[in-house]
Design a protein around this motif. Structure first.
Motif, PDB file in Angstrom:
ATOM      1  N   PHE A 198       0.837  -1.205   0.000  1.00 46.52           N
ATOM      2  CA  PHE A 198       0.000   0.000   0.000  1.00 46.52           C
ATOM      3  C   PHE A 198       0.871   1.254   0.000  1.00 46.52           C
ATOM      4  CE2 PHE A 198      -2.144   3.443   2.284  1.00 46.52           C
ATOM      5  CZ  PHE A 198      -3.301   3.567   1.530  1.00 46.52           C
ATOM      6  N   ALA A 199       1.851   1.288   0.904  1.00 46.72           N
ATOM      7  CA  ALA A 199       2.716   2.462   1.012  1.00 46.72           C
ATOM      8  C   ALA A 199       3.684   2.524  -0.160  1.00 46.72           C
ATOM      9  CB  ALA A 199       3.480   2.423   2.330  1.00 46.72           C
ATOM     10  N   LYS A 200       3.818   3.733  -0.721  1.00 45.44           N
ATOM     11  CA  LYS A 200       4.716   3.937  -1.863  1.00 45.44           C
ATOM     12  C   LYS A 200       5.469   5.254  -1.677  1.00 45.44           C
ATOM     13  CE  LYS A 200       1.810   1.477  -5.197  1.00 45.44           C
ATOM     14  NZ  LYS A 200       0.891   0.938  -4.158  1.00 45.44           N
ATOM     15  N   PRO A 201       6.727   5.303  -2.134  1.00 51.15           N
ATOM     16  CA  PRO A 201       7.446   6.571  -2.103  1.00 51.15           C
ATOM     17  C   PRO A 201       6.949   7.499  -3.212  1.00 51.15           C
ATOM     18  CG  PRO A 201       8.787   4.880  -3.127  1.00 51.15           C
ATOM     19  CD  PRO A 201       7.557   4.197  -2.634  1.00 51.15           C
ATOM     20  N   PRO A 202       7.254   8.781  -3.124  1.00 52.74           N
ATOM     21  CA  PRO A 202       6.740   9.726  -4.127  1.00 52.74           C
ATOM     22  C   PRO A 202       7.066   9.351  -5.564  1.00 52.74           C
ATOM     23  CG  PRO A 202       7.668  10.893  -2.265  1.00 52.74           C
ATOM     24  CD  PRO A 202       7.995   9.447  -2.056  1.00 52.74           C
TER      25      PRO A 202
END
Length: 378
Positions: free
Chosen positions: A62-66
């Motif tokens: 779910f979490a992603k870097p910019p």
């Protein structure tokens, strides 16, 4: 009558020493005593407010870097999803996001500053107010660690909120473990959030995640911790027992997933430990033959969407609501939709005064959700 919950006996059940059937039979008895043969679900849309996160969980996609898609949804995007859910007869707008991304990402600080805000929680509050004002959906914020001030900020637009405990053991934060470099996964902070929900009269959804490297005793300890928090705060409206699913492009992509029959023991333990009145949920999209969890004492399938994917488990589609109903009824239960806040919490004490009359008007005589006639029961 089954013996009272005991940690040592719970461990024996978990490793199979005592056999499954006595535990499963007691779980079913308690569920039927507390909830009869009704199983509920929340008809929702999943709104990923931001996929930026302060944490680095080794199982998460779910979490992603910019640079890889991490972003915030703009207000018109949030409202577009909510309006589509309104048309489809949904009652819940599940706001899911990474923990405190502004603590890690300059891009988050920049986005928030452009909105005149200093925190992601402030943005969630604004988006919650937007959904309340423009649709008939109720926000259910799932924003991670919250303190008293943040609970107070969100309560007027969120009749309920949530955050998974995941596990009570700080060992999972050590080097090589799934919560290493995840400051917001500190168990004491997550316990503190549940305690804040109790102080601020916020109906709260929580639960544990099974299969991320925890030991059997840590599972049992986590369930007893939730039981104790339920008693001390009164705020725990629902306990989710969620099975880990391995995902490509994560460090844990080769990790073994819990076997459903063994995982069902954990579910039955949860019912035994939490008691007859607890609402115990397992997501139906993470196991092919999900009826096994009815046999283990659950009374809820959680949020199920007719429109949006499960952004936390995008590889696992929701069962069609007609399909969910058919399989639930075939197992001898009736399936009924609920609001994101459970019936027993629809009181003036637990719901903000600005929301109370609206929530009551959206409820039927049992405190469950009224679905528009044009939508149908499913």
């Amino acid at each position: 009558m089954h013996p009272a919950p005991d940690p040592e006996l719970a461990l024996d059940y978990l490793d199979g020493t005592e056999g499954d059937e006595p535990l499963f039979a007691e779980a079913r008895r308690l569920r039927d005593l507390g909830h009869g043969r009704t199983v509920t679900y929340s008809r929702k849309v999943f709104i990923p407010v931001t996929t930026l996160c302060n944490d680095r969980c080794t199982y998460c996609t779910f979490a992603k870097p910019p640079g890889a898609g991490g972003l915030y949804l703009e207000p018109e995007e949030v409202l577009g999803v909510a309006r589509a859910g309104d048309e489809a007869g949904c009652t819940e707008a599940l706001f899911t996001l990474g923990d405190r991304p502004e603590d890690r990402w300059p891009q988050a600080v920049e986005f928030l500053a452009g909105k005149g805000l200093s925190s992601t929680i402030d943005y969630v509050a604004e988006m919650s107010a937007l959904v309340i004002s423009e649709t008939s959906l109720y926000p259910h914020a799932n924003p991670g660690i919250l303190g008293d001030a943040e609970m107070t900020r969100l309560r007027p637009t969120n009749p309920s909120m949530g955050m998974m405990l995941e596990n009570i053991s700080p060992r999972l934060m050590e080097a090589g473990m799934p919560h290493h470099n995840c400051p917001d996964k500190e168990p004491a902070l997550r316990v503190g959030t549940i305690e804040a929900a109790g102080r601020n009269k916020v109906p709260f959804t929580t639960g544990i995640l099974i299969g991320i490297g925890e030991k059997p005793k840590e599972i049992v300890d986590s369930l007893f911790a939730l039981h104790d928090l339920s008693v001390s705060t009164g705020a725990i409206q629902e306990v989710i027992i969620q099975n880990f699913r391995a995902k490509a492009d994560t460090p844990m992509r080769w990790a073994a997933e819990p076997v459903p029959r063994w995982f069902a023991r954990v579910v039955a333990l949860a019912r035994w430990i939490m008691g007859e009145e607890a609402n115990v949920q397992v997501p139906p999209n993470l196991t092919e033959r999900f009826e096994i969890y009815l046999d283990a004492g659950i009374n809820d399938w959680g949020g199920v969407s007719p429109l949006t994917i499960d952004w936390v488990n995008p590889e696992a589609p929701w069962p069609h609501l007609d399909h969910l109903r058919g399989r639930t009824e075939s197992a001898g239960f009736s399936l009924r939709p609920r609001l994101p806040v459970y019936p027993e919490y629809i009181t003036r004490d637990w719901i903000d005064p600005g929301l109370y009359e609206s929530v009551v008007a959206s409820s039927d005589d049992d405190g469950l959700a009224q679905i528009p006639e044009h939508v149908g029961a499913t």
